[in-house]
Design a protein around this motif. Structure first.
Motif, PDB file in Angstrom:
ATOM      1  N   SER A 117      15.795   0.739  -5.874  1.00 17.54           N
ATOM      2  CA  SER A 117      16.814   0.865  -4.817  1.00 17.54           C
ATOM      3  C   SER A 117      17.529  -0.466  -4.598  1.00 17.54           C
ATOM      4  O   SER A 117      18.760  -0.510  -4.466  1.00 17.54           O
ATOM      5  CB  SER A 117      16.172   1.317  -3.507  1.00 17.54           C
ATOM      6  OG  SER A 117      15.576   2.577  -3.663  1.00 17.54           O
ATOM      7  N   LEU A 118      16.771  -1.553  -4.569  1.00 16.82           N
ATOM      8  CA  LEU A 118      17.388  -2.871  -4.396  1.00 16.82           C
ATOM      9  C   LEU A 118      18.213  -3.258  -5.624  1.00 16.82           C
ATOM     10  O   LEU A 118      19.252  -3.917  -5.495  1.00 16.82           O
ATOM     11  CB  LEU A 118      16.330  -3.923  -4.086  1.00 16.82           C
ATOM     12  CG  LEU A 118      15.747  -3.842  -2.670  1.00 16.82           C
ATOM     13  CD1 LEU A 118      14.572  -4.802  -2.518  1.00 16.82           C
ATOM     14  CD2 LEU A 118      16.813  -4.137  -1.629  1.00 16.82           C
ATOM     15  N   LEU A 119      17.772  -2.848  -6.807  1.00 14.33           N
ATOM     16  CA  LEU A 119      18.572  -3.112  -8.012  1.00 14.33           C
ATOM     17  C   LEU A 119      19.905  -2.360  -7.951  1.00 14.33           C
ATOM     18  O   LEU A 119      20.938  -2.885  -8.374  1.00 14.33           O
ATOM     19  CB  LEU A 119      17.803  -2.706  -9.271  1.00 14.33           C
ATOM     20  CG  LEU A 119      16.623  -3.591  -9.672  1.00 14.33           C
ATOM     21  CD1 LEU A 119      15.993  -3.063 -10.957  1.00 14.33           C
ATOM     22  CD2 LEU A 119      17.036  -5.040  -9.832  1.00 14.33           C
ATOM     23  N   ILE A 120      19.891  -1.155  -7.421  1.00 13.71           N
ATOM     24  CA  ILE A 120      21.133  -0.385  -7.278  1.00 13.71           C
ATOM     25  C   ILE A 120      22.075  -1.072  -6.296  1.00 13.71           C
ATOM     26  O   ILE A 120      23.292  -1.155  -6.532  1.00 13.71           O
ATOM     27  CB  ILE A 120      20.825   1.069  -6.867  1.00 13.71           C
ATOM     28  CG1 ILE A 120      20.157   1.796  -8.035  1.00 13.71           C
ATOM     29  CG2 ILE A 120      22.077   1.804  -6.410  1.00 13.71           C
ATOM     30  CD1 ILE A 120      19.602   3.160  -7.709  1.00 13.71           C
TER      31      ILE A 120
ATOM     32  N   GLY B 102      16.315 -11.679  -6.210  1.00 15.14           N
ATOM     33  CA  GLY B 102      15.116 -12.459  -5.901  1.00 15.14           C
ATOM     34  C   GLY B 102      14.230 -11.760  -4.887  1.00 15.14           C
ATOM     35  O   GLY B 102      13.002 -11.683  -5.056  1.00 15.14           O
ATOM     36  N   ALA B 103      14.843 -11.202  -3.835  1.00 13.58           N
ATOM     37  CA  ALA B 103      14.086 -10.481  -2.814  1.00 13.58           C
ATOM     38  C   ALA B 103      13.433  -9.236  -3.401  1.00 13.58           C
ATOM     39  O   ALA B 103      12.280  -8.928  -3.085  1.00 13.58           O
ATOM     40  CB  ALA B 103      14.991 -10.111  -1.649  1.00 13.58           C
ATOM     41  N   ALA B 104      14.154  -8.535  -4.275  1.00 11.90           N
ATOM     42  CA  ALA B 104      13.604  -7.329  -4.892  1.00 11.90           C
ATOM     43  C   ALA B 104      12.356  -7.657  -5.705  1.00 11.90           C
ATOM     44  O   ALA B 104      11.344  -6.956  -5.625  1.00 11.90           O
ATOM     45  CB  ALA B 104      14.659  -6.663  -5.778  1.00 11.90           C
ATOM     46  N   LEU B 105      12.430  -8.730  -6.464  1.00 12.81           N
ATOM     47  CA  LEU B 105      11.288  -9.127  -7.287  1.00 12.81           C
ATOM     48  C   LEU B 105      10.103  -9.571  -6.426  1.00 12.81           C
ATOM     49  O   LEU B 105       8.961  -9.173  -6.672  1.00 12.81           O
ATOM     50  CB  LEU B 105      11.702 -10.248  -8.249  1.00 12.81           C
ATOM     51  CG  LEU B 105      10.679 -10.623  -9.311  1.00 12.81           C
ATOM     52  CD1 LEU B 105      10.344  -9.422 -10.180  1.00 12.81           C
ATOM     53  CD2 LEU B 105      11.197 -11.763 -10.156  1.00 12.81           C
ATOM     54  N   VAL B 106      10.378 -10.348  -5.405  1.00 13.22           N
ATOM     55  CA  VAL B 106       9.294 -10.817  -4.518  1.00 13.22           C
ATOM     56  C   VAL B 106       8.648  -9.634  -3.795  1.00 13.22           C
ATOM     57  O   VAL B 106       7.421  -9.540  -3.718  1.00 13.22           O
ATOM     58  CB  VAL B 106       9.834 -11.862  -3.507  1.00 13.22           C
ATOM     59  CG1 VAL B 106       8.833 -12.135  -2.401  1.00 13.22           C
ATOM     60  CG2 VAL B 106      10.190 -13.151  -4.233  1.00 13.22           C
TER      61      VAL B 106
END
Length: 161
Positions: A25-28, A57-61
């Motif tokens: 969802s954050l990647l989208i 960065g937030a999505a990965l963390v």
């Protein structure tokens, strides 16, 4: 059911899938911001580039934290049922204990979406006048028995009042 029970280990794969869905969802969102960036020019492009970097960065963390905490979440999510109450315990940093008196229970609902159905799990929702609480995922056969047990205990407790 006089002992403390844990959720089945299958719930861990559901939680992993949930973390993956949150990540996608954050990647989208980052992709949408990138498409907006392509349509703009000037200094606003720099702001959008920074925004994309922050989102990625937030999505990965968030993904890594959610995946790392799954074993803790599973270890600390327990429930206990006796003739007087239903106790739900969860949380690893901030512990939460919910005690629901059996006599206050109005309804027990079983809920199963496609992801829970995939692992043959159901969500048990315990409803009182004050609100509802849930047990995240119980095996389907056990959920039916649990629902019947809680409702039987609730009927008996109301008859005793």
């Amino acid at each position: 059911m006089d002992d403390v029970k844990k959720l089945p280990s299958e719930i861990k794969s559901i939680w992993r899938l949930d973390a993956g869905i949150n990540f996608i969802s954050l990647l989208i969102v980052a992709l949408i911001v990138w498409l907006i960036r392509l349509a703009t020019s000037g200094s606003f492009k720099t702001v959008l580039t920074t925004t994309i970097s922050i989102i990625l960065g937030a999505a990965l963390v968030i993904l890594l934290i959610q995946l790392a905490l799954i074993p803790y979440r599973w270890n600390f999510w327990t429930y206990y049922i006796d003739e007087r109450q239903v106790q739900l315990h969860h949380g690893y940093f901030f512990r939460k204990q919910i005690i629901i008196p059996i006599a206050r229970i109005q309804n027990v609902t079983l809920k199963q979406g496609p992801i829970l159905h995939w692992k043959n799990l159901q969500k048990v929702i315990i409803v009182t006048a004050a609100g509802s609480s849930e047990i995240s995922g119980i095996k389907s056969s056990e959920a039916d028995d649990l629902k019947e047990l809680i409702m039987k205990l609730a009927r008996e407790a109301r008859n005793d009042l």
